[in-house]
Enzyme design. Structure first.
Site, PDB file in Angstrom:
ATOM      1  N   ALA A 238      -3.697   9.343  35.084  1.00  0.00           N
ATOM      2  CA  ALA A 238      -2.478  10.079  35.438  1.00  0.00           C
ATOM      3  C   ALA A 238      -2.697  10.861  36.723  1.00  0.00           C
ATOM      4  CB  ALA A 238      -2.087  11.020  34.310  1.00  0.00           C
ATOM      5  N   ASP A 266       4.413   9.099  24.563  1.00  0.00           N
ATOM      6  CA  ASP A 266       4.827  10.251  23.738  1.00  0.00           C
ATOM      7  C   ASP A 266       3.607  11.060  23.315  1.00  0.00           C
ATOM      8  OD1 ASP A 266       7.349   9.067  23.948  1.00  0.00           O
ATOM      9  OD2 ASP A 266       7.006   7.880  22.145  1.00  0.00           O
ATOM     10  N   ASP A 302       3.806   3.727  16.242  1.00  0.00           N
ATOM     11  CA  ASP A 302       3.930   4.857  17.170  1.00  0.00           C
ATOM     12  C   ASP A 302       3.115   6.057  16.728  1.00  0.00           C
ATOM     13  OD1 ASP A 302       6.037   3.076  17.803  1.00  0.00           O
ATOM     14  OD2 ASP A 302       7.223   4.710  18.626  1.00  0.00           O
TER      15      ASP A 302
HETATM   16  O1  KDG Z   1       8.053   5.709  23.212  1.00  0.00           O
HETATM   17  C1  KDG Z   1       8.200   4.965  22.044  1.00  0.00           C
HETATM   18  C2  KDG Z   1       9.643   4.807  21.791  1.00  0.00           C
HETATM   19  O2  KDG Z   1      10.177   4.043  22.797  1.00  0.00           O
HETATM   20  C3  KDG Z   1       9.977   4.142  20.501  1.00  0.00           C
HETATM   21  O3  KDG Z   1       9.452   4.829  19.418  1.00  0.00           O
HETATM   22  C4  KDG Z   1      11.428   3.959  20.254  1.00  0.00           C
HETATM   23  O4  KDG Z   1      12.438   5.937  21.037  1.00  0.00           O
HETATM   24  C5  KDG Z   1      12.374   4.755  21.077  1.00  0.00           C
HETATM   25  C6  KDG Z   1      13.242   4.042  21.953  1.00  0.00           C
HETATM   26  O5  KDG Z   1      14.377   4.442  22.012  1.00  0.00           O
HETATM   27  O6  KDG Z   1      12.817   3.101  22.600  1.00  0.00           O
END
Ligand code: KDG
Length: 325
Positions: A238, A266, A302
């Site tokens: 990063a 996330d 996730d």
């Molecule tokens: O970052 C992971 C998310 O992309 C996944 O859990 C689902 O929130 C989501 C999405 O709308 O894509």
């Protein structure tokens, strides 16, 4: 109510291919809980922080799964409404070892997409938005519906009024809207945030910049208003820049194999926010964020790999050891 972090969004049920392979070859799916902001909320709770999640789930058994899971993780679900008039959104995804895995959403008109300013007002009446708290938003929620977009804007207004710190993760979802639709909606949200995080391509679209270089992208973000820009570079680690500070380029936390990349961003945000809440400087926050992102990609689902406090401390202290005896 004293709360460290407030977030809002759509929490989904994710049906993930039980084995690697294309949709055409996948017959078994595992039911898991997903949704970008919910993933961040779980990450923060695992790292020992108090977090309120504002949203709506369907009055179906799947909504119940989400409420129980988030509650079990220690997320405050007092503002997670069960909406009997709609179903819980679904995300169905295959897993691939070669090439990009495909995702199918079944979320149009879902309970989560019906989040509205009323949900934000209700949470505000309960004292959720207050000085000293932190608001985390993503670019997914405004893509869901008009009311969802309004909800995000109201949350930002309340956060502004309460002088809360606001982090914004771009999270561009091209299965929900085009770049041309997304950019003008996301730009004002980003400009009003203190901290903006995103991948290089996302930040280029957000800022309208043609650069791919993280240095230029972070500068473009800072010029537009935020005081911290973080460019997530995946296996490249990063890059982060705070106005008036020295830019930081941090290598990724080393891992042997990526098992499932979804949710890494996330987990990264959770590690970043948690470290800042604990008084860590930018470099410490990015280092913890990288470690959380790495932990997330070595497990399927996730939530599975997002580290607890103990696990994160071990990862950060780890000197290449592979066993603790
Ligand atoms: O970052 C992971 C998310 O992309 C996944 O859990 C689902 O929130 C989501 C999405 O709308 O894509």
């Amino acid at each position: 109510m004293t709360v460290e972090v407030v977030t809002l969004g759509e929490c989904l049920i994710s049906l993930i291919g039980a084995r690697e392979g294309s949709f055409a070859e996948t017959t078994l799916f595992e039911r898991q809980v997903a949704g970008a902001e919910a993933n961040v909320a779980v990450g923060l709770a695992r790292l020992g922080h108090s977090v309120v999640y504002i949203g709506r789930v369907g009055g179906d058994g799947l909504g119940g799964v989400i409420v129980r899971r988030l509650r079990g993780e220690g997320v405050d679900v007092s503002q997670l409404e069960v909406d009997p008039g709609a179903t819980t959104g679904l995300m169905i995804r295959e897993r691939r070892v070669l090439g990009a895995a495909e995702v199918v959403y079944a979320r149009a008109g879902s309970a989560g997409s019906r989040i509205s300013p009323d949900d934000i007002r209700r949470a505000a009446d309960q004292g959720v938005f207050g000085p000293g708290s932190w608001l985390h938003i993503t670019g997914i929620t405004p893509a869901l519906s008009k009311t969802a977009s309004e909800a995000v804007r109201l949350a930002l207004d309340l956060a502004d009024r309460a002088k809360m710190t606001v982090s914004f993760d771009v999270n561009l979802r091209r299965r929900l809207w085009s770049d041309e639709e997304a950019a003008p909606v996301l730009r004002p949200l980003s400009e009003r945030s203190d901290i903006v995080l995103g991948g290089a391509e996302e930040l280029a679209i957000l800022t309208g910049s043609h650069a791919s270089d993280p240095v230029a992208l972070a500068e473009a973000v800072l010029r537009s208003g935020p005081r911290i820009a973080v460019v997530k570079l995946g296996a490249g680690g990063a890059f982060a820049h705070e106005s008036g500070g020295v830019p930081i380029s941090m290598p990724a936390h080393a891992i042997a194999t990526v098992v499932d990349p979804v949710g890494a961003g996330d987990a990264f945000c959770a590690g970043f926010i948690a470290t800042r809440l604990e008084g860590g400087d930018l470099a410490m926050a990015v280092r913890a964020a990288n470690a959380c992102g790495a932990a997330a990609v070595v497990a399927v689902g996730d939530l599975a790999g997002i580290p607890t406090r103990l696990e994160l401390d071990r990862l950060l202290a780890d000197n290449g050891r592979d066993t603790i005896r």
